[in-house]
Design a protein around this motif. Structure first.
Motif, PDB file in Angstrom:
ATOM      1  N   ARG A 192      46.583 124.353  59.606  1.00 17.68           N
ATOM      2  CA  ARG A 192      47.121 123.611  58.467  1.00 17.68           C
ATOM      3  C   ARG A 192      47.572 124.605  57.392  1.00 17.68           C
ATOM      4  N   PRO A 193      48.753 125.167  57.537  1.00 18.99           N
ATOM      5  CA  PRO A 193      49.215 126.198  56.593  1.00 18.99           C
ATOM      6  C   PRO A 193      49.264 125.733  55.142  1.00 18.99           C
ATOM      7  N   GLU A 194      49.352 124.421  54.930  1.00 18.80           N
ATOM      8  CA  GLU A 194      49.443 123.914  53.556  1.00 18.80           C
ATOM      9  C   GLU A 194      48.078 123.784  52.888  1.00 18.80           C
ATOM     10  N   ALA A 195      46.999 123.961  53.645  1.00 14.55           N
ATOM     11  CA  ALA A 195      45.648 123.776  53.103  1.00 14.55           C
ATOM     12  C   ALA A 195      45.354 124.809  52.017  1.00 14.55           C
ATOM     13  N   LYS A 196      44.598 124.385  51.012  1.00 10.24           N
ATOM     14  CA  LYS A 196      44.190 125.283  49.935  1.00 10.24           C
ATOM     15  C   LYS A 196      42.805 125.826  50.269  1.00 10.24           C
ATOM     16  N   VAL A 197      42.788 127.064  50.727  1.00 11.18           N
ATOM     17  CA  VAL A 197      41.560 127.725  51.163  1.00 11.18           C
ATOM     18  C   VAL A 197      41.297 128.894  50.231  1.00 11.18           C
ATOM     19  N   LEU A 198      40.038 129.053  49.826  1.00 12.87           N
ATOM     20  CA  LEU A 198      39.693 130.172  48.945  1.00 12.87           C
ATOM     21  C   LEU A 198      38.401 130.819  49.425  1.00 12.87           C
ATOM     22  N   TYR A 199      38.472 132.138  49.624  1.00  6.54           N
ATOM     23  CA  TYR A 199      37.261 132.930  49.888  1.00  6.54           C
ATOM     24  C   TYR A 199      36.959 133.769  48.652  1.00  6.54           C
ATOM     25  N   ILE A 200      35.741 133.692  48.165  1.00  9.49           N
ATOM     26  CA  ILE A 200      35.332 134.520  47.033  1.00  9.49           C
ATOM     27  C   ILE A 200      33.880 134.958  47.208  1.00  9.49           C
ATOM     28  N   HIS A 201      33.534 136.009  46.520  1.00 14.25           N
ATOM     29  CA  HIS A 201      32.132 136.401  46.368  1.00 14.25           C
ATOM     30  C   HIS A 201      31.571 135.642  45.176  1.00 14.25           C
ATOM     31  N   ALA A 202      30.284 135.335  45.210  1.00 13.88           N
ATOM     32  CA  ALA A 202      29.666 134.575  44.123  1.00 13.88           C
ATOM     33  C   ALA A 202      29.886 135.239  42.766  1.00 13.88           C
ATOM     34  N   GLU A 203      29.938 136.556  42.755  1.00 11.64           N
ATOM     35  CA  GLU A 203      30.148 137.259  41.481  1.00 11.64           C
ATOM     36  C   GLU A 203      31.528 136.957  40.900  1.00 11.64           C
ATOM     37  N   GLN A 204      32.500 136.697  41.773  1.00  9.93           N
ATOM     38  CA  GLN A 204      33.827 136.330  41.283  1.00  9.93           C
ATOM     39  C   GLN A 204      33.795 134.979  40.587  1.00  9.93           C
ATOM     40  N   PHE A 205      33.005 134.047  41.145  1.00  8.21           N
ATOM     41  CA  PHE A 205      32.865 132.739  40.500  1.00  8.21           C
ATOM     42  C   PHE A 205      32.220 132.902  39.127  1.00  8.21           C
ATOM     43  N   VAL A 206      31.194 133.748  39.051  1.00  9.07           N
ATOM     44  CA  VAL A 206      30.554 134.022  37.760  1.00  9.07           C
ATOM     45  C   VAL A 206      31.583 134.574  36.775  1.00  9.07           C
ATOM     46  N   SER A 207      32.385 135.514  37.239  1.00 10.94           N
ATOM     47  CA  SER A 207      33.406 136.115  36.382  1.00 10.94           C
ATOM     48  C   SER A 207      34.421 135.077  35.912  1.00 10.94           C
ATOM     49  N   ASP A 208      34.803 134.169  36.805  1.00 15.37           N
ATOM     50  CA  ASP A 208      35.773 133.141  36.438  1.00 15.37           C
ATOM     51  C   ASP A 208      35.203 132.176  35.399  1.00 15.37           C
ATOM     52  N   VAL A 209      33.914 131.872  35.504  1.00 18.58           N
ATOM     53  CA  VAL A 209      33.267 131.016  34.503  1.00 18.58           C
ATOM     54  C   VAL A 209      33.286 131.705  33.142  1.00 18.58           C
ATOM     55  N   VAL A 210      32.940 132.988  33.130  1.00 12.94           N
ATOM     56  CA  VAL A 210      32.926 133.751  31.874  1.00 12.94           C
ATOM     57  C   VAL A 210      34.321 133.773  31.247  1.00 12.94           C
ATOM     58  N   LYS A 211      35.346 134.032  32.067  1.00 12.39           N
ATOM     59  CA  LYS A 211      36.715 134.080  31.539  1.00 12.39           C
ATOM     60  C   LYS A 211      37.159 132.720  31.009  1.00 12.39           C
ATOM     61  N   ALA A 212      36.749 131.655  31.685  1.00 13.61           N
ATOM     62  CA  ALA A 212      37.111 130.316  31.217  1.00 13.61           C
ATOM     63  C   ALA A 212      36.509 130.043  29.845  1.00 13.61           C
ATOM     64  N   TYR A 213      35.293 130.544  29.621  1.00  9.94           N
ATOM     65  CA  TYR A 213      34.663 130.399  28.301  1.00  9.94           C
ATOM     66  C   TYR A 213      35.418 131.214  27.257  1.00  9.94           C
ATOM     67  N   GLN A 214      35.689 132.461  27.598  1.00 13.71           N
ATOM     68  CA  GLN A 214      36.326 133.349  26.634  1.00 13.71           C
ATOM     69  C   GLN A 214      37.718 132.857  26.245  1.00 13.71           C
ATOM     70  N   ARG A 215      38.455 132.357  27.212  1.00 11.10           N
ATOM     71  CA  ARG A 215      39.844 131.977  26.986  1.00 11.10           C
ATOM     72  C   ARG A 215      40.034 130.488  26.739  1.00 11.10           C
ATOM     73  N   LYS A 216      38.927 129.747  26.817  1.00 15.49           N
ATOM     74  CA  LYS A 216      38.962 128.289  26.627  1.00 15.49           C
ATOM     75  C   LYS A 216      39.939 127.639  27.611  1.00 15.49           C
ATOM     76  N   THR A 217      39.773 127.997  28.870  1.00 13.61           N
ATOM     77  CA  THR A 217      40.688 127.503  29.912  1.00 13.61           C
ATOM     78  C   THR A 217      39.919 126.744  30.990  1.00 13.61           C
ATOM     79  N   PHE A 218      38.953 125.940  30.606  1.00 18.58           N
ATOM     80  CA  PHE A 218      38.136 125.245  31.596  1.00 18.58           C
ATOM     81  C   PHE A 218      38.934 124.203  32.376  1.00 18.58           C
ATOM     82  N   ASP A 219      39.955 123.637  31.770  1.00 18.46           N
ATOM     83  CA  ASP A 219      40.773 122.684  32.523  1.00 18.46           C
ATOM     84  C   ASP A 219      41.447 123.375  33.701  1.00 18.46           C
ATOM     85  N   GLU A 220      41.971 124.585  33.466  1.00 16.86           N
ATOM     86  CA  GLU A 220      42.589 125.347  34.549  1.00 16.86           C
ATOM     87  C   GLU A 220      41.548 125.756  35.588  1.00 16.86           C
TER      88      GLU A 220
END
Length: 318
Positions: A192-220
């Motif tokens: 299914r080439p159209e599928a949205k698949v994401l591989y990440i390390h847990a630390e990347q998720f932590v980093s993304d949460v921190v950035k969402a707080y800093q930039r106020k981009t939680f909707d994104e």
């Protein structure tokens, strides 16, 4: 400087960005892991510190560092620098004067002096999966140690969102958990080439949460994670003691299951053995199928070595 490297490959005097990254990894990784995979790396940091090339001794180590540590390195370097840092992996040149070439795909057969780009820029209008296309079911050696986990992974890749959701794979370092996750993602994308698949390390998720707080981009942030068809997340034990990260992952977990998307996780221990993780999250981890990856038996280890030798174009008698 790696042996045989010409002056153009020399590191800048005092590459502080990489040194800071190494010091941080030394604090968070087990000593054996750090000494085996991170400490031997040689780094060339660009003058503007927008990119970094890491040199490894051989293709096996390149593939392993790419699969196990690329996401964490990218997140750590971005946090240190305040913007994304392009990472490349390359085989250390064995003879002077030969600049490593960028490989077009991770699975292409390369000479020892060729390099593999770790962090690629996604093509326009495509979702960046962060998958390593070189890791698939075909080159995953099957044995008693991983048979159950492999069978479950095959089922998930063929029928995501149905049985075994979430799939929780646990075991020690180097047993193939990450390879199995990439294989699931690559198989699903092949079907299914159209599928949205994401591989990440847990630390990347932590980093993304921190950035969402800093930039106020939680909707994104929520749109990014809650819209996935398949989330593959490595080493969830890193969520320990990170309350807000655990809350956001719980929300993403519930949203993905509600839309019948699939979640695959790995950890160094079974769900109820996780320390400092909220009970409701542990309960979700344990609500699907939990399978262990065991150390390989002798026959499986031999098969792995022979397969690796074949992929490297070398002959290794049994």
């Amino acid at each position: 400087m790696p042996e045989g490297m010409t002056p153009e490959f020399q590191m800048d005097a005092g590459p502080s960005l990489w040194q800071t990254c190494v010091e941080e990894l030394a604090r968070e990784l087990p000593e054996q892991q750090f000494n085996t995979w991170i400490k031997p790396l040689s780094a060339v940091v660009s003058e503007d510190q927008q990119s970094i090339t890491l040199y490894v001794a051989n293709r096996f180590k390149l593939d392993w560092v790419r699969a196990q540590y690329a996401s964490r390195l990218a997140a750590l370097l971005e946090n240190l620098q305040g913007h994304p840092v392009k990472i490349e992996l390359a085989i250390t040149p064995r003879e002077g004067g030969a600049r490593p070439l960028k490989a077009s795909t991770p699975s292409s057969m390369e000479s020892p002096a060729e390099a593999l780009v770790v962090v690629d820029e996604p093509a326009a209008n495509t979702f960046r999966s962060r998958l390593n296309s070189a890791l698939n079911f075909d080159n995953l050696v099957e044995g008693t140690a991983n048979r159950m986990a492999r069978a479950a992974a095959m089922h998930v890749s063929g029928s995501p969102g149905q049985l075994y959701n979430p799939l929780f794979i646990y075991g020690g370092v180097g047993l193939g958990k990450t390879h199995l996750m990439h294989a699931i993602g690559n198989k699903l994308l092949a079907d299914r080439p159209e599928a949205k698949v994401l591989y990440i390390h847990a630390e990347q998720f932590v980093s993304d949460v921190v950035k969402a707080y800093q930039r106020k981009t939680f909707d994104e942030f929520k749109h990014h994670y809650h819209s996935l068809d398949l989330l593959l997340i490595d080493d969830v034990q890193f969520f320990a003691n990170k309350d807000r990260t655990q809350e956001e992952f719980f929300n993403a977990f519930e949203a993905l299951l509600a839309k019948k998307s699939h979640i695959v996780m790995t950890s160094d221990t079974y769900p109820k053995g996780l320390a400092d993780i909220h009970e409701r999250l542990v309960s979700r981890f344990d609500s699907g199928l939990t399978v262990a990856m065991e150390p390989p038996e002798l026959e499986m280890r031999v098969a792995i070595l022979i397969n690796k030798a074949i992929s490297e174009g070398s002959e290794m008698p049994e």
